[in-house]
Design a protein around this motif. Structure first.
Motif, mmCIF file in Angstrom:
data_model
loop_
_atom_site.group_PDB
_atom_site.id
_atom_site.type_symbol
_atom_site.label_atom_id
_atom_site.label_comp_id
_atom_site.label_asym_id
_atom_site.label_seq_id
_atom_site.Cartn_x
_atom_site.Cartn_y
_atom_site.Cartn_z
ATOM 1 N N VAL A 81 0.921 -9.729 2.358
ATOM 2 C CA VAL A 81 -0.398 -9.514 2.952
ATOM 3 C C VAL A 81 -0.998 -8.488 2.499
ATOM 4 C CG1 VAL A 81 -1.791 -9.309 4.806
ATOM 5 C CG2 VAL A 81 0.006 -10.837 4.897
ATOM 6 N N ALA A 82 -0.175 -7.339 2.484
ATOM 7 C CA ALA A 82 -0.718 -5.904 2.065
ATOM 8 C C ALA A 82 -1.105 -5.807 0.736
ATOM 9 C CB ALA A 82 0.507 -4.799 2.258
ATOM 10 N N LYS A 83 -0.234 -6.550 -0.120
ATOM 11 C CA LYS A 83 -0.543 -6.493 -1.729
ATOM 12 C C LYS A 83 -1.952 -7.213 -1.828
ATOM 13 C CE LYS A 83 1.275 -7.566 -6.246
ATOM 14 N NZ LYS A 83 2.511 -7.954 -6.973
ATOM 15 N N ARG A 84 -1.903 -8.607 -1.193
ATOM 16 C CA ARG A 84 -3.163 -9.236 -1.265
ATOM 17 C C ARG A 84 -4.573 -8.666 -1.028
ATOM 18 N NH1 ARG A 84 -1.669 -13.565 1.953
ATOM 19 N NH2 ARG A 84 -3.020 -12.675 3.682
ATOM 20 N N GLU A 85 -4.252 -7.703 0.033
ATOM 21 C CA GLU A 85 -5.498 -6.877 0.395
ATOM 22 C C GLU A 85 -6.000 -6.060 -0.655
ATOM 23 O OE1 GLU A 85 -4.657 -7.262 5.411
ATOM 24 O OE2 GLU A 85 -3.941 -5.593 4.208
ATOM 25 N N LYS A 86 -5.001 -5.362 -1.237
ATOM 26 C CA LYS A 86 -5.304 -4.520 -2.310
ATOM 27 C C LYS A 86 -5.740 -5.043 -3.509
ATOM 28 C CE LYS A 86 -1.568 -0.916 -1.237
ATOM 29 N NZ LYS A 86 -1.071 -1.494 0.159
ATOM 30 N N VAL A 87 -5.466 -6.337 -3.847
ATOM 31 C CA VAL A 87 -5.800 -7.320 -4.885
ATOM 32 C C VAL A 87 -7.570 -7.300 -4.637
ATOM 33 C CG1 VAL A 87 -6.044 -9.335 -6.056
ATOM 34 C CG2 VAL A 87 -3.826 -8.319 -5.675
ATOM 35 N N ILE A 88 -7.631 -7.678 -3.267
ATOM 36 C CA ILE A 88 -9.097 -8.041 -2.965
ATOM 37 C C ILE A 88 -10.059 -6.743 -3.259
ATOM 38 C CG2 ILE A 88 -10.760 -8.562 -1.077
ATOM 39 C CD1 ILE A 88 -8.341 -10.426 0.202
ATOM 40 N N ALA A 89 -9.367 -5.588 -2.661
ATOM 41 C CA ALA A 89 -10.218 -4.314 -2.809
ATOM 42 C C ALA A 89 -10.413 -3.986 -4.094
ATOM 43 C CB ALA A 89 -9.296 -3.424 -1.981
ATOM 44 N N ALA A 90 -9.341 -4.101 -5.097
ATOM 45 C CA ALA A 90 -9.733 -3.507 -6.434
ATOM 46 C C ALA A 90 -10.370 -4.473 -7.315
ATOM 47 C CB ALA A 90 -8.138 -3.712 -7.341
ATOM 48 N N LYS A 91 -10.537 -5.968 -6.795
ATOM 49 C CA LYS A 91 -11.556 -6.966 -7.550
ATOM 50 C C LYS A 91 -13.075 -6.511 -7.131
ATOM 51 C CE LYS A 91 -8.558 -10.679 -8.515
ATOM 52 N NZ LYS A 91 -9.052 -11.047 -9.792
ATOM 53 N N ILE A 105 -8.707 -15.081 3.739
ATOM 54 C CA ILE A 105 -9.251 -14.069 3.021
ATOM 55 C C ILE A 105 -10.369 -13.428 3.912
ATOM 56 C CG2 ILE A 105 -11.061 -13.702 1.057
ATOM 57 C CD1 ILE A 105 -8.415 -14.203 0.184
ATOM 58 N N GLN A 106 -10.812 -14.205 4.922
ATOM 59 C CA GLN A 106 -11.840 -13.410 5.806
ATOM 60 C C GLN A 106 -11.048 -12.627 6.883
ATOM 61 O OE1 GLN A 106 -15.228 -13.713 6.005
ATOM 62 N NE2 GLN A 106 -15.947 -15.739 5.294
ATOM 63 N N SER A 107 -9.974 -12.858 7.094
ATOM 64 C CA SER A 107 -9.095 -11.693 8.204
ATOM 65 C C SER A 107 -8.499 -10.740 6.886
ATOM 66 C CB SER A 107 -7.763 -12.734 8.572
ATOM 67 O OG SER A 107 -6.858 -11.774 9.118
ATOM 68 N N ASP A 108 -8.434 -10.843 5.714
ATOM 69 C CA ASP A 108 -8.073 -9.718 4.963
ATOM 70 C C ASP A 108 -9.080 -8.990 4.727
ATOM 71 O OD1 ASP A 108 -5.412 -10.926 4.609
ATOM 72 O OD2 ASP A 108 -6.015 -11.702 2.717
ATOM 73 N N LEU A 109 -10.464 -9.449 4.449
ATOM 74 C CA LEU A 109 -11.692 -8.462 4.315
ATOM 75 C C LEU A 109 -11.766 -7.776 5.545
ATOM 76 C CD1 LEU A 109 -13.883 -11.377 2.758
ATOM 77 C CD2 LEU A 109 -13.123 -9.142 1.762
ATOM 78 N N ASN A 110 -11.539 -8.085 6.661
ATOM 79 C CA ASN A 110 -11.776 -6.996 7.779
ATOM 80 C C ASN A 110 -10.864 -5.654 7.848
ATOM 81 O OD1 ASN A 110 -13.366 -8.795 9.203
ATOM 82 N ND2 ASN A 110 -11.767 -9.872 10.319
ATOM 83 N N THR A 111 -9.573 -5.914 7.338
ATOM 84 C CA THR A 111 -8.847 -4.820 6.899
ATOM 85 C C THR A 111 -9.262 -4.240 5.688
ATOM 86 O OG1 THR A 111 -6.805 -6.313 7.714
ATOM 87 C CG2 THR A 111 -6.413 -4.340 6.633
ATOM 88 N N VAL A 112 -9.744 -4.945 4.736
ATOM 89 C CA VAL A 112 -9.972 -3.975 3.358
ATOM 90 C C VAL A 112 -11.229 -3.357 3.896
ATOM 91 C CG1 VAL A 112 -11.295 -4.475 1.146
ATOM 92 C CG2 VAL A 112 -9.135 -6.118 1.748
#
Length: 688
Positions: free
Chosen positions: A85-95, A119-126
């Motif tokens: 999850v942590a890596k996926r969130e960093k990928v989203i932030a970088a993109k 993804i919507q959940s990840d975006l809250n953390t990002v």
């Protein structure tokens, strides 16, 4: 070949329709816009096949082998392995930070093989993570996701994120075309852009500056590539003020741009030049002292006095090496300005052994820290870490009396040769003289010179120097005599062991008993040293610890769980990474351990860890030292000797990072034999 899920679906359509498919067919099948289709076509062009257009129909073209690889890639069920999850969130932030147009949630879901809800959940953390840097995540219904931030901050956060996620070893292999990486971070920037930036930097900039780590080189390459990509897309920087003394670095940037423009279309403005020049200045290790702000300069001045007083107290010239001064200054600035967390006030064995070996030096550090930084109370471990810098410098430099001098002149010829010859003739202590122009100073290792003379003022120069005229007038000769006299009083010639080590005096019978125990114990320990490969290891340190224990000799540990808990407690207490290396040291004692052991595990996959000096390092070897709960004093001393040896010098760090099992056994055995010989000689001296 790395393909996203969307790219695989596009290619699947083409494979199913060898006569070609239209853009409209692709739009309808994938539910994406025409613009997105063309962008995907552009990304797919980087592979070893072509997408050709005949009368509005697109189909795959290429040799049989290339097309077969496409079929195999498309048939794979996933575009990459499941990531955390942590890596996926960093990928989203970088993109998001890299993108020049709105991003879609469905696009992230397809690329990362998860649902839109995930993804919507990840975006809250990002969103929360980016907010710490003053970066806003904007969600526009029907448009997509956007980033709102000053361009400079956006670029810097993106570079930091990529540098911390990309494996250094893989990065350089990728640039040298030795691997086709599927790393989501490594492949985020066009490879051709990275290759061109890297080649042009090596032809221009990297020849003229010094970078102290591979990470710095990666950071510069990424900074330049991202700056070119963003600038070419019309993403402009606000006005930037050039840093003081950055003029020559602007020249380096222009040299780079001239080379790059011959290979690819280029769009940059003056702000980009200033931005890149400031980055080069900050990264040039020779000129780090120039980059301090007003508050840091005040601390740097105190550090200089701090080091000077320690040098005079222990009669060792620690100010001689600018690299050492830069490292210790940066570290202390971080402590004084509370930029880093202090090491805990609990014993860290590897540092404790160092303070015992260099007792007098450690006492001087404690004394003068209180004098110069009374408002900054440090833990014992943090003071011992400062000792590590001094001990490394002490073991790597010689303090001989065959003095060498550097003469700095405007042009390095003519009068400088006269000055050099006169110095050698008038002062017999000076055995070697080197002349240099100011412009070539960054190519010299200043630590090779005891004394520095200059015929012109050197603003911001990191070493003490004596200003003289090119012809050395009579009154200046006396000034140099006084300079030499003071230097020799401060740093008299000492024996190799110096007065840092203090021998404990005990009775001969006790010493003989200790020597016997040490010899037997040392022999068993050295013969038991192992270096082995940990295949397919996790990227998580806790999992790596468990994997290491599982690969040990089963007779070494009675119950693994208590030992694992002890090791994890040590990991949580303080960083275990060794500064300026690619190794981490884990050690513990437990009643469940049957005997002392020292095992090194080469990691199949490097892991990122924090080192004791608060920097992030890429660890490729774990050093695991285990011992029973009750150890005799001689046994403790042997283990302490080995721990201290690891961090004693850059040569030792390289040995324990890359050395073979036999090389490490030989080196440790040699050190223990030296210690035993010294103990025997001391006993003999006492009897006499």
């Amino acid at each position: 070949m790395f393909l996203t899920q969307r790219q695989k679906r596009i290619l699947q359509l083409m494979l199913e329709n060898p006569t070609g498919v239209s853009i409209k067919q692709i739009e309808e099948n994938l539910k994406i816009s025409r613009r997105t289709v063309y962008r995907e076509f552009g990304d797919l062009k980087q592979n070893n096949f072509a997408i050709e257009n005949q009368k509005g129909k697109y189909f795959l073209a290429g040799d049989t082998q290339a097309l077969q690889k496409v079929k195999e890639a498309v048939q794979q069920s996933h575009s990459q392995n499941v990531i955390s999850v942590a890596k996926r969130e960093k990928v989203i932030a970088a993109k998001l930070l890299l993108s020049t147009e709105p991003c879609k949630v469905i696009q992230f879901a397809l690329d990362l093989n998860v649902s839109e809800a995930t993804i919507q959940s990840d975006l809250n953390t990002v969103e929360k993570s980016l907010d710490r840097y003053g970066i806003t995540l904007v969600r526009k219904k029907g448009v997509g996701l956007l980033i709102a931030a000053p361009e400079k901050i956006r670029r810097q956060v993106l570079v930091d994120l990529l540098v911390n996620q990309i494996n250094q070893y893989d990065f350089f292999k990728y640039l040298h075309n030795e691997i086709d990486s599927q790393d989501l971070f490594l492949t985020m920037i066009d490879k051709e852009l990275l290759l061109q930036a890297n080649e042009c930097l090596h032809e221009s900039v990297f020849k003229q500056i010094k970078l102290d780590t591979d990470q710095k080189e990666i950071e510069i390459i990424l900074t330049v590539a991202i700056a070119l990509k963003r600038s070419s897309a019309g993403c402009k920087l606000s006005f930037l003020q050039p840093s003081t003394d950055s003029l020559k670095y602007q020249g380096y940037v222009y040299q780079f741009l001239a080379l790059f423009s011959k290979r690819s279309q280029l769009e940059v403005d003056q702000n980009d030049v200033t931005y890149l020049a400031n980055k080069l200045l900050n990264s040039d290790y020779h000129n780090t002292y120039l980059t301090y702000d007003e508050h840091e300069l005040a601390v740097a001045a105190k550090v200089k006095e701090f080091v000077q007083h320690i040098s005079e107290e222990v009669h060792w010239d620690f100010q001689k090496n600018p690299d050492f001064m830069t490292k210790v200054t940066k570290h202390i600035i971080g402590l004084v300005q509370h930029k880093v967390s202090l090491l805990p006030d609990t014993p860290i064995e590897i540092l404790q052994g160092l303070s015992q070996k260099f007792g007098q030096l450690y006492a001087a550090i404690q004394k003068y820290w209180q004098l110069f930084f009374p408002d900054n109370q440090l833990t014992s471990s943090e003071l011992q870490l400062i000792l590590l810098y001094f001990a490394n410098e002490y073991t790597s430099q010689s303090n001989n009396r065959n003095l060498s001098a550097l003469v700095i002149c405007e042009n390095g010829i003519g009068t400088s040769a006269i000055l050099g010859a006169k110095l050698k003739r008038e002062f017999t202590e000076i055995k070697q003289v080197k002349t240099s122009r100011v412009s070539t100073l960054n190519q010299l290792d200043l630590s090779n010179y005891n004394l520095i003379f200059s015929t012109l003022k050197l603003k911001g120069f990191p070493r003490d120097y004596l200003l003289v005229s090119p012809l050395l007038l009579d009154d200046e000769l006396q000034k140099i005599r006084d300079y030499l006299k003071k230097y020799e009083q401060k740093y008299p010639h000492l024996s190799e062991q110096s007065s840092f080590n203090q021998q404990e005096v005990t009775h001969s019978v006790e010493k003989l008993s200790k020597i016997s125990i040490s010899a037997l114990f040392s022999s068993e320990l050295v013969n038991g040293i192992k270096v082995q490969l940990l295949e397919y290891n996790s990227s998580d340190l806790i999992a790596v610890v468990q994997e290491c224990l599982a690969h040990l000799d089963p007779t070494l540990i009675r119950k693994q769980l208590p030992v694992a808990k002890n090791l994890l407690k040590r990991v949580q207490m303080a960083p275990v990474g060794i500064p300026n290396s690619q190794i981490a040291l884990l050690h513990t004692r437990s009643p469940e351990i049957t005997r002392c052991s020292f095992t090194m595990f080469d990691l199949d996959n490097e892991i990122s860890l924090q080192s004791m000096d608060h920097n992030t390092i890429q660890v490729k070897r774990i050093l695991l030292m285990l011992a029973p709960d009750n150890l005799s004093t001689p046994e403790q001393q042997v283990l302490s000797t080995i721990s201290s040896m690891i961090i004693m010098s850059s040569q030792n760090l390289d040995l324990f990072t890359n050395g073979s099992q036999k090389e490490i056994q030989e080196a440790i055995a040699n050190l223990i034999l030296q210690d035993l010989k010294e103990t025997l000689l001391n006993n003999s001296g006492e009897k006499a």
